[in-house]
Write an enzyme that holds these catalytic residues in place. Structure first.
Site, PDB file in Angstrom:
ATOM      1  N   ASN A  72      51.808  39.714  40.165  1.00 15.87           N
ATOM      2  CA  ASN A  72      53.100  39.266  40.392  1.00 15.87           C
ATOM      3  C   ASN A  72      53.416  39.078  41.796  1.00 15.87           C
ATOM      4  O   ASN A  72      53.928  40.219  42.407  1.00 15.87           O
ATOM      5  CB  ASN A  72      53.886  40.271  39.447  1.00 15.87           C
ATOM      6  CG  ASN A  72      55.566  39.541  39.493  1.00 15.87           C
ATOM      7  OD1 ASN A  72      55.893  38.616  40.047  1.00 15.87           O
ATOM      8  ND2 ASN A  72      56.363  40.439  39.139  1.00 15.87           N
ATOM      9  N   LYS A 132      56.349  38.110  42.994  1.00 14.60           N
ATOM     10  CA  LYS A 132      57.834  38.056  42.948  1.00 14.60           C
ATOM     11  C   LYS A 132      58.057  37.128  44.097  1.00 14.60           C
ATOM     12  O   LYS A 132      57.687  35.779  44.061  1.00 14.60           O
ATOM     13  CB  LYS A 132      58.273  39.299  43.358  1.00 14.60           C
ATOM     14  CG  LYS A 132      57.584  40.635  42.501  1.00 14.60           C
ATOM     15  CD  LYS A 132      58.213  41.757  42.720  1.00 14.60           C
ATOM     16  CE  LYS A 132      57.516  42.772  41.796  1.00 14.60           C
ATOM     17  NZ  LYS A 132      58.285  43.782  41.577  1.00 14.60           N
ATOM     18  N   HIS A 165      60.522  40.415  32.884  1.00 12.16           N
ATOM     19  CA  HIS A 165      60.402  41.406  33.937  1.00 12.16           C
ATOM     20  C   HIS A 165      61.789  42.159  34.260  1.00 12.16           C
ATOM     21  O   HIS A 165      62.759  41.465  33.795  1.00 12.16           O
ATOM     22  CB  HIS A 165      59.803  40.826  35.156  1.00 12.16           C
ATOM     23  CG  HIS A 165      59.465  41.701  36.185  1.00 12.16           C
ATOM     24  ND1 HIS A 165      60.429  42.337  37.126  1.00 12.16           N
ATOM     25  CD2 HIS A 165      58.376  42.066  36.456  1.00 12.16           C
ATOM     26  CE1 HIS A 165      59.564  43.154  37.766  1.00 12.16           C
ATOM     27  NE2 HIS A 165      58.380  43.038  37.641  1.00 12.16           N
ATOM     28  N   GLU A 203      62.969  43.006  36.462  1.00 13.28           N
ATOM     29  CA  GLU A 203      64.008  42.756  37.759  1.00 13.28           C
ATOM     30  C   GLU A 203      64.899  41.493  37.119  1.00 13.28           C
ATOM     31  O   GLU A 203      65.910  41.010  37.505  1.00 13.28           O
ATOM     32  CB  GLU A 203      63.035  42.019  38.851  1.00 13.28           C
ATOM     33  CG  GLU A 203      62.720  43.398  39.628  1.00 13.28           C
ATOM     34  CD  GLU A 203      61.482  43.306  40.387  1.00 13.28           C
ATOM     35  OE1 GLU A 203      60.766  42.181  40.551  1.00 13.28           O
ATOM     36  OE2 GLU A 203      60.969  44.161  40.633  1.00 13.28           O
ATOM     37  N   GLU A 213      55.786  48.360  31.837  1.00 16.60           N
ATOM     38  CA  GLU A 213      56.157  48.580  32.871  1.00 16.60           C
ATOM     39  C   GLU A 213      57.380  49.529  33.071  1.00 16.60           C
ATOM     40  O   GLU A 213      58.673  49.039  33.022  1.00 16.60           O
ATOM     41  CB  GLU A 213      56.511  47.279  33.861  1.00 16.60           C
ATOM     42  CG  GLU A 213      55.386  46.341  33.986  1.00 16.60           C
ATOM     43  CD  GLU A 213      55.475  45.460  35.209  1.00 16.60           C
ATOM     44  OE1 GLU A 213      54.640  45.236  36.035  1.00 16.60           O
ATOM     45  OE2 GLU A 213      56.480  44.870  35.152  1.00 16.60           O
ATOM     46  N   GLY A 270      57.339  49.388  42.080  1.00 17.90           N
ATOM     47  CA  GLY A 270      57.720  49.606  43.742  1.00 17.90           C
ATOM     48  C   GLY A 270      58.032  50.777  44.144  1.00 17.90           C
ATOM     49  O   GLY A 270      58.523  50.795  45.436  1.00 17.90           O
ATOM     50  N   SER A 327      53.301  50.468  40.229  1.00 21.35           N
ATOM     51  CA  SER A 327      52.617  50.935  41.480  1.00 21.35           C
ATOM     52  C   SER A 327      51.228  51.342  41.278  1.00 21.35           C
ATOM     53  O   SER A 327      50.765  52.170  41.670  1.00 21.35           O
ATOM     54  CB  SER A 327      53.537  52.597  41.808  1.00 21.35           C
ATOM     55  OG  SER A 327      54.541  52.038  42.175  1.00 21.35           O
TER      56      SER A 327
HETATM   57  C1  PEP Z   1      55.861  44.595  38.938  1.00 19.90           C
HETATM   58  O1  PEP Z   1      56.958  44.402  39.506  1.00 19.90           O
HETATM   59  O2  PEP Z   1      55.575  43.836  38.014  1.00 19.90           O
HETATM   60  C2  PEP Z   1      55.034  45.532  39.567  1.00 19.90           C
HETATM   61  C3  PEP Z   1      54.195  46.145  38.663  1.00 19.90           C
HETATM   62  O3  PEP Z   1      55.211  45.840  40.798  1.00 19.90           O
HETATM   63  P1  PEP Z   1      54.515  47.228  41.795  1.00 19.90           P
HETATM   64  O4  PEP Z   1      52.944  46.980  41.246  1.00 19.90           O
HETATM   65  O5  PEP Z   1      54.801  46.603  43.134  1.00 19.90           O
HETATM   66  O6  PEP Z   1      55.064  48.410  41.235  1.00 19.90           O
END
Ligand code: PEP
Length: 250
Positions: A12, A14, A98, A100, A168, A174, A212
């Site tokens: 992703n 973003k 997601h 966000e 998630e 992040g 992460s």
């Molecule tokens: C995400 O936002 O879907 C995600 C998993 O981000 P990150 O891997 O940067 O934690």
């Protein structure tokens, strides 16, 4: 008894990526050959790169997805894109729900469900994200939160080709912090149970872990039972890291 679903590692991007990022996609495509024998690979770039990436990835093992869609097929929705438009770009999938989007755009489970249904209508695979906040985890409310999200946002039909669930934890996105393998195992077993109770096809729905994931922790996280791949944010922006994560299935 269902067989283990084929893993999917999806990136992703973003709100990152310009036309100059084409080189990263090219490197992912170039590095995908051996890995794709065992694992599905997908990149979800920003909308501005969707058609270009879908055209570049056509005929390669790399799939391309969008990061969001509107529930309606067309209409007066300035700035939004329909699932049909994503399919028309040549993409195969779309992320819905997601955290966000849930946080910054106040998307409810009901809205996410409508988007997942739109993806099915357009012939796209929906990658439906769920996850608890730190506060909810600390309060011991992780599983009840996930149960509400699944109950409210899963589409009517559980089609293993058209639906992927991504767990998630919001606090892991992040931050560089990940849950331990035992916590991931508990949650993924819970999600699997929820899906199979709803429909026997739930046994074949892929459940991704996201938050992460990086090359150094991928093997540990991705070998947990009922983890059928990863949704990767930051580490998917660099082809070497993304491929390093997918190589966990080597
Ligand atoms: C995400 O936002 O879907 C995600 C998993 O981000 P990150 O891997 O940067 O934690």
């Amino acid at each position: 008894m269902a067989s283990t679903p084929r893993p999917l590692v999806a990136g992703n991007w973003k709100m990152n990526g310009l036309s100059a990022s084409q080189g990263e996609l090219d490197a992912i495509i170039a590095g995908a050959t051996g890995i794709a024998a065992r694992t599905d690979l997908m990149i979800c770039p920003p909308t501005t790169l969707l058609a270009r990436f879908a055209a570049s990835a056509k005929g390669t093992p790399v799939l391309v997805g969008a990061q969001d869609c509107h529930a309606e097929a067309s209409g007066a929705f300035t700035g939004d894109i329909a699932a049909e438009m994503i399919a028309d770009c040549g993409a195969q999938a779309v992320i819905v729900g997601h955290s966000e989007r849930r946080t910054c755009h106040q998307e409810t489970d009901e809205a996410v469900r409508a988007k997942a249904m739109a993806a099915a209508r357009a012939g796209l695979t929906a990658i439906l994200c769920i996850g608890e906040t730190k506060q909810e985890r600390d309060a011991g409310a992780t599983l009840s939160r996930l149960e509400r999200q699944l109950g409210g946002s899963l589409p009517d039909r559980l089609d293993p080709k058209g639906l992927v669930v991504a767990y998630e934890p919001v606090w892991a996105i992040g931050t560089g912090i990940t849950p331990g393998p035992a916590d991931v195992e508990e949650v993924h077993a819970f999600i699997r149970q929820f899906l199979t109770k709803r429909d026997t096809a739930g046994a074949d729905i892929r459940i991704l872990y996201g938050g992460s994931v990086k090359p150094s922790n991928a093997r540990e996280l991705l070998s947990v039972p009922n983890v059928n791949g990863a949704l990767v944010g930051g580490a998917s922006l660099k082809a070497t890291d993304f491929l390093g994560i997918a190589a966990a299935y080597a």
